[in-house]
Design an enzyme around this catalytic site. Structure first.
Site, short mmCIF file in Angstrom:
data_model
loop_
_atom_site.label_atom_id
_atom_site.label_comp_id
_atom_site.label_asym_id
_atom_site.label_seq_id
_atom_site.Cartn_x
_atom_site.Cartn_y
_atom_site.Cartn_z
N TYR A 133 1.02 -1.22 -0.14
CA TYR A 133 0.34 0.45 0.62
C TYR A 133 0.71 1.39 -0.31
O TYR A 133 1.48 2.16 0.57
CB TYR A 133 -0.90 0.09 1.04
CG TYR A 133 -0.29 -0.39 2.79
CD1 TYR A 133 0.41 -1.71 3.25
CD2 TYR A 133 -0.32 1.10 3.58
CE1 TYR A 133 0.29 -1.65 4.32
CE2 TYR A 133 0.04 0.82 4.95
CZ TYR A 133 0.19 -0.42 5.39
OH TYR A 133 0.80 -1.05 6.32
N ASP A 170 -2.57 -4.37 19.31
CA ASP A 170 -3.76 -4.80 18.96
C ASP A 170 -5.11 -4.73 19.73
O ASP A 170 -5.85 -4.95 19.26
CB ASP A 170 -4.23 -5.18 17.40
CG ASP A 170 -3.09 -4.15 16.21
OD1 ASP A 170 -2.96 -4.97 15.32
OD2 ASP A 170 -2.76 -2.95 16.05
C1 LIG Z 1 3.70 1.18 9.01
C2 LIG Z 1 5.37 0.62 9.53
C3 LIG Z 1 5.82 0.34 10.70
N1 LIG Z 1 7.69 -0.28 10.42
C4 LIG Z 1 8.09 -0.30 11.37
C5 LIG Z 1 7.46 -0.47 13.28
C6 LIG Z 1 8.20 -1.82 13.27
O1 LIG Z 1 9.01 -2.18 14.15
C7 LIG Z 1 6.87 -3.00 12.21
C8 LIG Z 1 6.13 -3.05 12.09
O2 LIG Z 1 5.30 -1.88 12.45
P1 LIG Z 1 3.89 -2.29 12.91
O3 LIG Z 1 2.96 -3.61 13.97
O4 LIG Z 1 3.33 -1.15 13.38
O5 LIG Z 1 2.85 -3.10 11.39
P2 LIG Z 1 1.50 -3.29 11.14
O6 LIG Z 1 0.75 -3.73 12.66
O7 LIG Z 1 1.15 -4.12 10.11
O8 LIG Z 1 0.83 -1.48 10.77
C9 LIG Z 1 -0.29 -1.25 9.55
O9 LIG Z 1 -0.84 -1.88 9.72
C10 LIG Z 1 -2.09 -1.43 9.34
C11 LIG Z 1 -2.72 -2.12 8.26
C12 LIG Z 1 -1.90 0.14 8.36
O10 LIG Z 1 -2.64 0.17 7.63
C13 LIG Z 1 -0.53 0.71 8.70
O11 LIG Z 1 0.14 1.19 7.72
C14 LIG Z 1 -0.17 0.29 9.65
O12 LIG Z 1 -0.07 0.26 10.66
O13 LIG Z 1 7.94 -1.84 11.01
C15 LIG Z 1 8.40 1.03 9.30
O14 LIG Z 1 9.08 0.99 9.66
N2 LIG Z 1 7.85 1.95 9.18
C16 LIG Z 1 6.29 2.02 8.86
O15 LIG Z 1 5.22 2.97 8.01
#
Ligand SMILES: Cc1cn([C@H]2C[C@H](O)[C@@H](COP(=O)(O)OP(=O)(O)O[C@H]3O[C@H](C)C(=O)[C@H](O)[C@H]3O)O2)c(=O)[nH]c1=O
Length: 183
Positions: A133, A170
């Protein structure tokens, strides 16, 4: 028509399907074209970041959003299938607190446009799914917020028969009544 655009029940949330050119070798798709996207949607906010997440079966990621640095997101699936959800967090909108969900898959090539002001999340529908995305603002960790995926006040009808595998953030996300929202 190279790009079809269909509004959802929340008019600002769009489903886009780019045209696939298929021949005996396989297929070719322009998965994103800024000129066609702006012409078809009227949205010309530039995208500044591309994300990719791989999720195993049983996972729900979300619901997430950023305050102050709210991100518009253009979501597509390149492997498997997800139920992709957007929740309207704009207090001034008649659709505040309402949700829309669509199945996005590598096979149906559907993309969902989720404007700034919405929370986003998805449930994996198969063994695993890869989501790509584009976002209209950069990641600002201090501005990240979560919203409970199964808040009864929102009432998302997730097509899953399992208790999902959630990140801790979450599992402990606030309900809508306690969440930071947008004007
Ligand atoms: C979102 C993001 C995360 N990160 C790093 C931070 C953590 O160490 C790792 C995993 O992050 P996170 O657990 O927040 O990933 P998701 O749970 O997939 O989060 C996403 O999931 C939902 C569905 C969304 O729409 C957002 O774009 C985003 O919040 O990636 C980054 O380095 N850059 C980024 O833009």
């Amino acid at each position: 028509m190279r790009l079809t655009v269909t509004p959802t029940a929340i008019p600002e949330v769009l489903i886009l399907v780019p045209h696939a050119f298929e021949d005996a070798r396989g297929s070719f798709v322009e998965t994103f074209n800024a000129r066609d996207f702006a012409a078809a949607t009227g949205i010309d906010t530039p995208f500044v970041q591309d994300n990719e997440s791989l999720s195993l079966g049983g996972v729900v990621r979300g619901l997430h959003y950023q305050i102050r640095h709210a991100q518009g997101k253009l979501v597509r699936v390149t492997e498997g299938s997800v139920f992709d959800v957007a929740v309207d967090l704009r207090r001034s909108a008649p659709t505040f607190g309402r949700w829309v969900g669509e199945v996005l898959s590598a096979e149906n090539r559907r993309q969902m446009w989720i404007p700034p002001g919405f929370a986003h999340g998805f449930a994996v529908l198969g063994e695993r799914a890869q989501c790509l995305y584009k976002t209209t603002d950069y990641w600002h960790p201090a501005c990240e917020r979560t919203l409970r995926w199964n808040d009864p006040a929102i009432g998302i009808d997730w097509p899953i028969a399992f208790a999902p595998h959630l990140a801790d953030k979450d599992a402990h996300a606030p309900l809508l009544g306690a969440a930071e929202t947008f004007a």
